[in-house]
Design a protein around this motif. Sequence first.
Motif, short mmCIF file in Angstrom:
data_model
loop_
_atom_site.label_atom_id
_atom_site.label_comp_id
_atom_site.label_asym_id
_atom_site.label_seq_id
_atom_site.Cartn_x
_atom_site.Cartn_y
_atom_site.Cartn_z
N ASN A 1 12.30 14.87 6.51
CA ASN A 1 12.38 13.96 7.75
C ASN A 1 11.21 14.26 9.03
OD1 ASN A 1 14.40 12.03 7.27
ND2 ASN A 1 15.45 13.97 6.88
N GLN A 2 10.55 15.56 8.93
CA GLN A 2 9.45 16.00 9.71
C GLN A 2 8.41 15.40 9.62
OE1 GLN A 2 8.38 20.03 9.25
NE2 GLN A 2 9.44 20.11 7.45
N PHE A 3 8.10 14.88 8.47
CA PHE A 3 6.80 13.95 8.33
C PHE A 3 6.77 12.39 8.55
CE2 PHE A 3 6.64 18.00 5.56
CZ PHE A 3 5.48 18.57 6.28
N ASP A 4 5.96 11.83 8.66
CA ASP A 4 5.76 10.40 8.88
C ASP A 4 5.41 9.87 7.54
OD1 ASP A 4 6.05 10.02 11.74
OD2 ASP A 4 4.76 11.53 11.85
N ALA A 5 4.67 10.77 6.64
CA ALA A 5 4.16 10.29 5.48
C ALA A 5 4.02 11.23 4.62
CB ALA A 5 2.65 9.40 5.59
N VAL A 6 4.26 10.85 3.31
CA VAL A 6 4.17 12.15 2.26
C VAL A 6 3.30 11.43 1.11
CG1 VAL A 6 5.27 13.46 0.53
CG2 VAL A 6 6.46 13.23 2.63
N ILE A 7 2.11 12.01 0.76
CA ILE A 7 1.21 11.64 -0.29
C ILE A 7 1.35 12.35 -1.21
CG2 ILE A 7 -0.97 10.58 -0.61
CD1 ILE A 7 -1.53 10.44 2.38
N ILE A 8 1.55 11.88 -2.38
CA ILE A 8 1.46 12.83 -3.78
C ILE A 8 0.08 12.88 -4.08
CG2 ILE A 8 2.21 12.96 -6.00
CD1 ILE A 8 4.28 10.51 -5.44
N ARG A 9 -0.33 14.26 -4.05
CA ARG A 9 -1.81 14.73 -4.40
C ARG A 9 -1.84 15.39 -5.75
NH1 ARG A 9 -3.67 11.85 -4.94
NH2 ARG A 9 -5.70 13.16 -5.38
N SER A 10 -1.82 16.99 -5.46
CA SER A 10 -2.26 17.75 -6.72
C SER A 10 -0.92 18.33 -7.34
CB SER A 10 -3.20 18.47 -6.10
OG SER A 10 -2.85 19.23 -4.91
N CYS A 11 -0.18 17.48 -7.60
CA CYS A 11 1.10 18.24 -8.38
C CYS A 11 0.84 18.26 -9.95
CB CYS A 11 2.48 17.05 -8.30
SG CYS A 11 2.56 16.85 -6.40
#
Length: 286
Positions: free
Chosen positions: A46-56
Amino acid sequence: MKRCAFLSMASLEKFVCYDELLYAPLQRYDWHAETVDWRDNSIDWNQFDAVIIRSCWDYQNDPAQFLSVLATIERSSAKLANSLEVVRWNLSKIYLRDLKTKGIPIVPTEWSYGLDVAKLSLLFAHWQTPEIIIKPVISACADDTFRLTPTTLTQQAATLAILFQERDCMAQPFIPAIVTEGEYSLFFFGDEYSHTILKTPKFGDFRVQEEHGGQLQSVEPEALLLELSRAALAAIPEPTLYARVDWVRTDNGFALMELELIEPSLYFNMDAASAERFVQVFLRTR
């Protein structure tokens, strides 16, 4: 300032990653980006406005946990990209069957649960090919991917049977153009085309990833590649923030290798304007 998390793995020491090239353009639009470990259970999304899946690039080792984490993020106030629905559809390479039914040309593929060496041995004649590729349907970074002749299949039969027991896997004819010409990757942000690279393996190898010695060059795609890529994108269940479409040339024309919607490297280093293009599309989807 808004906050954006780039979903990654605990250590990228053995990998080549270009996501940091997004930090500066995001900063110009009052977004602070930071890379976080997708396995870190202490994070409050919840502390982020967006989460982008990147280098998993280790999600294939525990796909169930990976999907669970993404579900937690989607329940938070952060916006996840690409979405959980898209990831679920793209997680297993069985999605290639969906694309084939929609008229997208793919590399000929046989699917199986476990590995039957006797049946695999018939594929050499069936496809009239001297070599085949075996890999799991959930895989990344060329993990557990084998290039086999009839002889090496027999020699490695016991090892392969153990490795693939109780796993869904796929077999394909090895496409010679992978080493003679290379693999084309076309990048799209939203529905907008960005850039194309040609990836070629090092001498004696067939894996095109940089981690395995693959070489990259920027190229202009043929009109047909753009047309085919847009057709593949149209088959995705939901709009995406990013997509990478990988093609190889065969005797029958271009065939889709993969439609990468989870954690593809987007090679921002290969096109100076690509990071800004990505950010502009990201901002419009907010």
